[in-house]
Structures are given as structure tokens and as C-alpha cells.
Design a protein around this motif. Sequence first.
Motif, PDB file in Angstrom:
ATOM      1  N   LEU A   1      -8.673   5.908  -7.408  1.00 56.50           N
ATOM      2  CA  LEU A   1      -7.716   4.797  -7.326  1.00 56.50           C
ATOM      3  C   LEU A   1      -7.330   4.521  -5.868  1.00 56.50           C
ATOM      4  O   LEU A   1      -7.211   3.363  -5.464  1.00 56.50           O
ATOM      5  CB  LEU A   1      -6.466   5.106  -8.152  1.00 56.50           C
ATOM      6  CG  LEU A   1      -6.596   5.018  -9.678  1.00 56.50           C
ATOM      7  CD1 LEU A   1      -5.279   5.417 -10.342  1.00 56.50           C
ATOM      8  CD2 LEU A   1      -6.989   3.608 -10.103  1.00 56.50           C
TER       9      LEU A   1
ATOM     10  N   GLY B   1     -10.396   2.753  -4.585  1.00 53.21           N
ATOM     11  CA  GLY B   1     -10.643   1.483  -5.276  1.00 53.21           C
ATOM     12  C   GLY B   1      -9.610   0.421  -4.965  1.00 53.21           C
ATOM     13  O   GLY B   1      -9.934  -0.776  -4.902  1.00 53.21           O
ATOM     14  N   LEU B   2      -8.359   0.825  -4.757  1.00 55.09           N
ATOM     15  CA  LEU B   2      -7.285  -0.132  -4.461  1.00 55.09           C
ATOM     16  C   LEU B   2      -7.139  -0.401  -2.963  1.00 55.09           C
ATOM     17  O   LEU B   2      -6.230  -1.103  -2.540  1.00 55.09           O
ATOM     18  CB  LEU B   2      -5.961   0.381  -5.035  1.00 55.09           C
ATOM     19  CG  LEU B   2      -5.905   0.461  -6.574  1.00 55.09           C
ATOM     20  CD1 LEU B   2      -4.619   1.130  -7.030  1.00 55.09           C
ATOM     21  CD2 LEU B   2      -6.021  -0.930  -7.189  1.00 55.09           C
TER      22      LEU B   2
ATOM     23  N   LEU C   1       2.089   1.771  -3.556  1.00 55.90           N
ATOM     24  CA  LEU C   1       0.958   2.147  -4.404  1.00 55.90           C
ATOM     25  C   LEU C   1       0.560   3.612  -4.177  1.00 55.90           C
ATOM     26  O   LEU C   1       0.325   4.356  -5.133  1.00 55.90           O
ATOM     27  CB  LEU C   1      -0.242   1.242  -4.112  1.00 55.90           C
ATOM     28  CG  LEU C   1      -0.425  -0.002  -4.982  1.00 55.90           C
ATOM     29  CD1 LEU C   1      -1.633  -0.793  -4.500  1.00 55.90           C
ATOM     30  CD2 LEU C   1      -0.587   0.380  -6.442  1.00 55.90           C
TER      31      LEU C   1
ATOM     32  N   SER D   1       0.832  -1.208   0.000  1.00 51.42           N
ATOM     33  CA  SER D   1       0.000   0.000   0.000  1.00 51.42           C
ATOM     34  C   SER D   1       0.861   1.250   0.000  1.00 51.42           C
ATOM     35  O   SER D   1       0.524   2.259  -0.635  1.00 51.42           O
ATOM     36  CB  SER D   1      -0.921   0.003   1.222  1.00 51.42           C
ATOM     37  OG  SER D   1      -1.838  -1.045   1.170  1.00 51.42           O
TER      38      SER D   1
END
Length: 446
Positions: free
Chosen positions: A35, A38-39, A6, A3
Motif C-alpha cells: 500500500l 501503490g499509493l 495516509l 501522504s
Amino acid sequence: MSSFTLALLIFGLAYLVIMTERIHKTIVALFGAALMIGLGIVSQDEAFYSHEYGVDYNVVFLLIGMMVIINIIRETGLFEVLAIWAARRADAKPFRLLVLLALLTAALSAMLDNVTTVLLMAPVTLSITKRLELNPVSFLIVQAVASNIGGTATLVGDPPNIMIASKAELGYLDFLVVLGPVVVVMMAVFIGMLWLLFGRHMRVAPHLRDAVMALDPRDAVRDRAFLRRCLWMLALVNMGFCLHSVIHQEPATIALLGASLFMLMGHGRGAKHNGEELSYLAEVEWKTIFFFIGLFILVGGLVKVGAISMVADQLVTATRGNQTGAVLAVLWGSAVLSSAVDNIPYVAAMNPLIVDLARSLHPEITDYATLVHQPDIMPLWWALALGACLGGNGTLIGASANVVIVDLARKAGYPITFWQFFRFGFPVMLGTVFLSSLYMWLLFLR
């Protein structure tokens, strides 16, 4: 992929695309925010409801409320009146006008806040530069920078100062006495820099200057009775901003209440212009609002994965035991980071770290107010305030006032690019932070 990685990747790519200006920054910010959610970097609840990781609705609704108020006041002709007054006071000479508007913006930003100030001042600037046939881009960028400098001087001038005051238990006079003098020096140096950049090059046609000097501000008033009511209401709203900590109401609440009262006063007036009862709401800069929503969620993702607190922790711990190094690291680190990310979550991450440092250096002190007011801790609070507020001048998205100014300019047909703002704002940021370093050394570190 973790995470942490990302979140850094999404924010970094979004920032790069915003810099290239190939896609509108609002689209980029909202896509990046989607994003993040969503991720699973931040949950939807965290993005929409968390004070720590989500949207700062105090900023969002402050902007909406003030935009509605500005749209209604515009109908009275007040901005034209102020523009004519400013031009006449400056003898309709462009550089004098630039300096007058910069000083007025800085002073109002210290009394109100920088976002409210630029919302009030930008229409004045656009009006008078149009009459003098001057390109308003330089004027607007100068005003954005001046608003961030002026807002540094007081507790209410910039949101980070409010957060620092709360954590460090500091009052309005504390900020004014400590930060006010250096802000005055910064503005004097800033005006000198403006002379070097613009003083010998700004010209206006004699017939345009004569025409503006011949104008009577009273002729610009369209409805005197409505203008008087608006001025009284605006004074009440501004008084609310100044006293918000006394009346225990957030600026957003005051702005929304003021906007509601303004709309009640202006009921039916918007319909005269475009046939819609709620035209004042339709004219709100919704692109700006949604850009801030996306940006808050993007930065919230960085906060959630610990990226901002990691950097903040490194700033403090790397210089533990070295007061001069710690103060300068917090000052410069805060300035650079506040240029790249919103300074509100950054200050939220730094506040507890400074308290933790105070506890580690003074374990014998149990009283909180005494602890955070220790002579070796107080300079860190002021360094954080100076760095976070002045760092906003570094880039177009470094401060809320910058984003508002840029969108108002775009709406008026004068787009300001990321690099246009950077070429002017970043050197000013470096210069003001350098002056802050000297000031901190003279005041606390000698």
C-alpha cells in the motif's frame, strides 16, 4: 488525503492488526508495504534501493547468512553439546539454567550482535528445555530481552550503536566504558526480577534431572571432523563481526561469505536428509525475512513523510536550553518510539538533529569532532543509544532479536503472542530506562 495522513493510517492499522494476531504478521507487513508503494507514499525505487526510506539489506542478508550457518551447524550436534554443558553447569535446576542462559546471551550479544546471538542460543534453549520437559517460552522471551540489554553495552552489539558511533565519531572503548557499567547493573537487577517471577516456581522431575546430569556432551557429536571445521569457520565469522569496522566490511557481507563457505564445507550433506542439494537455504525462516522487508518499507513511509523526524525534532527542540530535560526527553522518547517502530530509521532521523543542535549551541566551533564531543552534547548521544537499544524490549516487533526468537519458537511448536511478550518485555523496558535515567543523572547531569 495527504501522504502524511495516509502513511500514519497504513502503519497504525498494520500495527493494530499485528497486535490482534488475527492475520500473520508477515502478510500484514507485506500488504502494508504494498500500500505504501501503490499509493505513492514511497516509490518502488525508494522502497527497494533507498538507504534512507527502503529495505535495510544489511539486516536482511545478515539474517539470511546466519540462518544458513545455523542450519548447517545444527547437523553437527553442537547445539545439543552446548545444551548439555549448560544443564550440567546449572545442576539441571531450571532457574539456574534460566540465569545461565540469560547471562550467556547478554555477554555474546555484547561481543557479536543481538540477532546473531539469539540465532545461536535459541536452538540450545529449545534442545535442553525439551530434555527437561520444560516449556521454553519463558526461557526464549528472557533470552530476547537479555540480548537487547547486553547488546547495548558495545558498539557492535546493536545496529543503532554503529550508526551513532559513526555520526558522533565514537570508538569501541567509548561505548564499553560509558555504557558497559550500567548494562552490568541492569543485568543484575534483571536477574533479581527473574528470581521474583520464576525462582520459586520452576520445578523439574527428579528423574529427568538425573537423566540430563548423566548425559555426556561428547555423545551428542555426530561428526567430529565436520564439527571441528565448523567451529573454526564460526570463529572466523565472529572475528569478522568484531573487526568489521577495521576490515571495512558490513556484517551482512561477512555473514554471506561465511554462509557460502559453510555451504561449500557441507556440500552434499543436506541431500542426505531431504534429497535437495540446497536444503540449508530451504530451511531459512523466510517468513521472518519477508516480515522485515515489509516492516522496513512501512517505517520508510513514515520517514519519507517526515513523521519520525517531526517527533524527533519535537523531542530536541522542546527542551532546547535545558540539558537535563533534553537528555531525559531523548532517552525516554527514543525508548517509547523504538518499542513501536524499528530503531534503525529512528536513529537515522535523530543523528542529524543532535548535530544541528550542537551547531546552534556552539556556532563558534568549526571542527566537527570537537563540535559533537562538547560536554553538553555527549550526554545526548548516550541517551539516544540507551533509549533506542533498550526500547526494543517494549514489544514483540521492537527489535530484530525479538522477531527472530518468536519465529524460531513458532517453528518449534511454541507460539509466543504479542501480549505474552508485551507483559514481560514492556515492564523490563521501563525498569531499564529508569535505571538509565539515574545513571545519566549521576554521570552527566548532577
